[in-house]
Structures are given as C-alpha cells and as structure tokens.
Design a protein around this motif. Structure first.
Motif, mmCIF file in Angstrom:
data_model
loop_
_atom_site.group_PDB
_atom_site.id
_atom_site.type_symbol
_atom_site.label_atom_id
_atom_site.label_comp_id
_atom_site.label_asym_id
_atom_site.label_seq_id
_atom_site.Cartn_x
_atom_site.Cartn_y
_atom_site.Cartn_z
ATOM 1 N N PRO A 149 1.731 -1.133 15.397
ATOM 2 C CA PRO A 149 2.075 -0.436 16.637
ATOM 3 C C PRO A 149 1.026 0.626 16.946
ATOM 4 C CG PRO A 149 3.633 0.080 14.877
ATOM 5 C CD PRO A 149 2.648 -0.902 14.341
ATOM 6 N N MET A 150 1.173 1.316 18.044
ATOM 7 C CA MET A 150 0.232 2.371 18.410
ATOM 8 C C MET A 150 0.080 3.351 17.252
ATOM 9 S SD MET A 150 -0.924 1.654 21.325
ATOM 10 C CE MET A 150 -1.714 3.153 21.840
ATOM 11 N N PRO A 151 -1.095 3.969 17.134
ATOM 12 C CA PRO A 151 -1.328 4.903 16.028
ATOM 13 C C PRO A 151 -0.293 6.017 15.991
ATOM 14 C CG PRO A 151 -3.357 4.496 17.243
ATOM 15 C CD PRO A 151 -2.251 3.863 18.014
ATOM 16 N N ILE A 152 -0.026 6.507 14.777
ATOM 17 C CA ILE A 152 0.906 7.612 14.640
ATOM 18 C C ILE A 152 0.291 8.870 15.232
ATOM 19 C CG2 ILE A 152 2.077 6.650 12.624
ATOM 20 C CD1 ILE A 152 0.455 8.569 10.891
ATOM 21 N N LYS A 153 1.100 9.843 15.519
ATOM 22 C CA LYS A 153 0.634 11.067 16.165
ATOM 23 C C LYS A 153 -0.548 11.660 15.404
ATOM 24 C CE LYS A 153 2.279 15.415 18.028
ATOM 25 N NZ LYS A 153 3.447 16.272 18.235
ATOM 26 N N GLN A 160 8.709 -3.476 5.990
ATOM 27 C CA GLN A 160 9.610 -4.255 6.834
ATOM 28 C C GLN A 160 10.340 -5.290 6.004
ATOM 29 O OE1 GLN A 160 7.732 -6.555 9.930
ATOM 30 N NE2 GLN A 160 9.590 -6.621 11.139
ATOM 31 N N ASP A 161 9.663 -5.941 5.076
ATOM 32 C CA ASP A 161 10.286 -6.937 4.212
ATOM 33 C C ASP A 161 11.334 -6.281 3.328
ATOM 34 O OD1 ASP A 161 8.695 -8.898 5.315
ATOM 35 O OD2 ASP A 161 7.255 -8.925 3.664
ATOM 36 N N GLY A 162 11.077 -5.058 2.877
ATOM 37 C CA GLY A 162 12.007 -4.334 2.031
ATOM 38 C C GLY A 162 13.284 -3.955 2.771
ATOM 39 N N VAL A 163 13.174 -3.689 4.066
ATOM 40 C CA VAL A 163 14.336 -3.317 4.877
ATOM 41 C C VAL A 163 15.214 -4.528 5.108
ATOM 42 C CG1 VAL A 163 15.043 -2.533 7.175
ATOM 43 C CG2 VAL A 163 13.181 -1.377 6.000
ATOM 44 N N GLN A 164 14.581 -5.690 5.299
ATOM 45 C CA GLN A 164 15.344 -6.909 5.586
ATOM 46 C C GLN A 164 16.038 -7.457 4.346
ATOM 47 O OE1 GLN A 164 12.521 -9.586 7.311
ATOM 48 N NE2 GLN A 164 12.592 -8.583 9.311
ATOM 49 N N ALA A 165 15.534 -7.212 3.166
ATOM 50 C CA ALA A 165 16.087 -7.805 1.942
ATOM 51 C C ALA A 165 17.376 -7.163 1.523
ATOM 52 C CB ALA A 165 15.079 -7.692 0.824
ATOM 53 N N ALA A 217 -1.454 -2.470 7.794
ATOM 54 C CA ALA A 217 -0.645 -3.609 8.220
ATOM 55 C C ALA A 217 0.090 -4.225 7.032
ATOM 56 C CB ALA A 217 -1.523 -4.656 8.898
ATOM 57 N N ALA A 218 -0.583 -4.328 5.884
ATOM 58 C CA ALA A 218 0.063 -4.869 4.690
ATOM 59 C C ALA A 218 1.197 -3.955 4.236
ATOM 60 C CB ALA A 218 -0.972 -5.049 3.570
ATOM 61 N N GLU A 219 0.967 -2.647 4.278
ATOM 62 C CA GLU A 219 2.006 -1.686 3.892
ATOM 63 C C GLU A 219 3.198 -1.761 4.843
ATOM 64 O OE1 GLU A 219 2.410 3.092 3.934
ATOM 65 O OE2 GLU A 219 0.648 2.301 2.903
ATOM 66 N N ALA A 220 2.930 -1.852 6.136
ATOM 67 C CA ALA A 220 4.011 -1.961 7.130
ATOM 68 C C ALA A 220 4.802 -3.238 6.918
ATOM 69 C CB ALA A 220 3.437 -1.903 8.539
ATOM 70 N N SER A 221 4.100 -4.316 6.580
ATOM 71 C CA SER A 221 4.767 -5.592 6.327
ATOM 72 C C SER A 221 5.670 -5.513 5.088
ATOM 73 C CB SER A 221 3.726 -6.697 6.157
ATOM 74 O OG SER A 221 4.344 -7.922 5.878
ATOM 75 N N ARG A 222 5.145 -4.872 4.032
ATOM 76 C CA ARG A 222 5.953 -4.697 2.812
ATOM 77 C C ARG A 222 7.183 -3.862 3.110
ATOM 78 N NH1 ARG A 222 0.908 -4.090 0.473
ATOM 79 N NH2 ARG A 222 1.069 -1.823 0.489
#
Length: 74
Positions: A44-48, A69-74, A62-67
């Motif tokens: 997403p857009m850069p953080i503040k 996101q995967d952790g939230v869904q599990a 992107a890899a960290e964000a993906s990890r």
C-alpha cells in the motif's frame, strides 16, 4: 551558445532518490517508467514519513506484509 531545440529534445535524467529505510540511492525515471512499475512486490502507499523504497527494501517489506497477513488469516 546552445541551440534551444537541442536541449529541449534531451531525455529527462532520472531523479535521484534515497531509500526511506536504508538510504541506498537509486533513480526514478521522470517519464513514468520507473523500475518499481515492473516490480511484482506491491505494498500500500508508504507509511507516514516514508517515501520510495529501493528494490531490496520494497521486496523485504512486501514479504513481511505477506507474512503478517498470512498470520492474521491462520
């Protein structure tokens, strides 16, 4: 003296940026063809307070964000 027609036909030089996270310098082509447009890693857009990231930091983020996101869904 320079010919104005010659200078107006020159391609714009890439602007030089420094990665917001690591400080690595890289170029961004003002014509709209920046390397990040071809990058498969998306965020997403850069953080503040952040601006563009270098290729390596973008991929890491992107890899960290993906990890995360995967952790939230599990």
């Amino acid at each position: 003296m320079t010919n104005p027609k010659e200078t107006s036909t020159q391609e714009p030089q890439p602007r030089r940026l420094a990665c917001s996270r690591c400080g690595t310098e890289f170029g961004c082509d003002l014509s709209g063809t920046c390397w990040c447009a071809e990058e498969t890693a998306r965020l997403p857009m850069p953080i503040k307070g952040e601006d563009c990231l270098c290729r390596e930091c973008l991929r890491k983020a992107a890899a960290e964000a993906s990890r995360n996101q995967d952790g939230v869904q599990a």
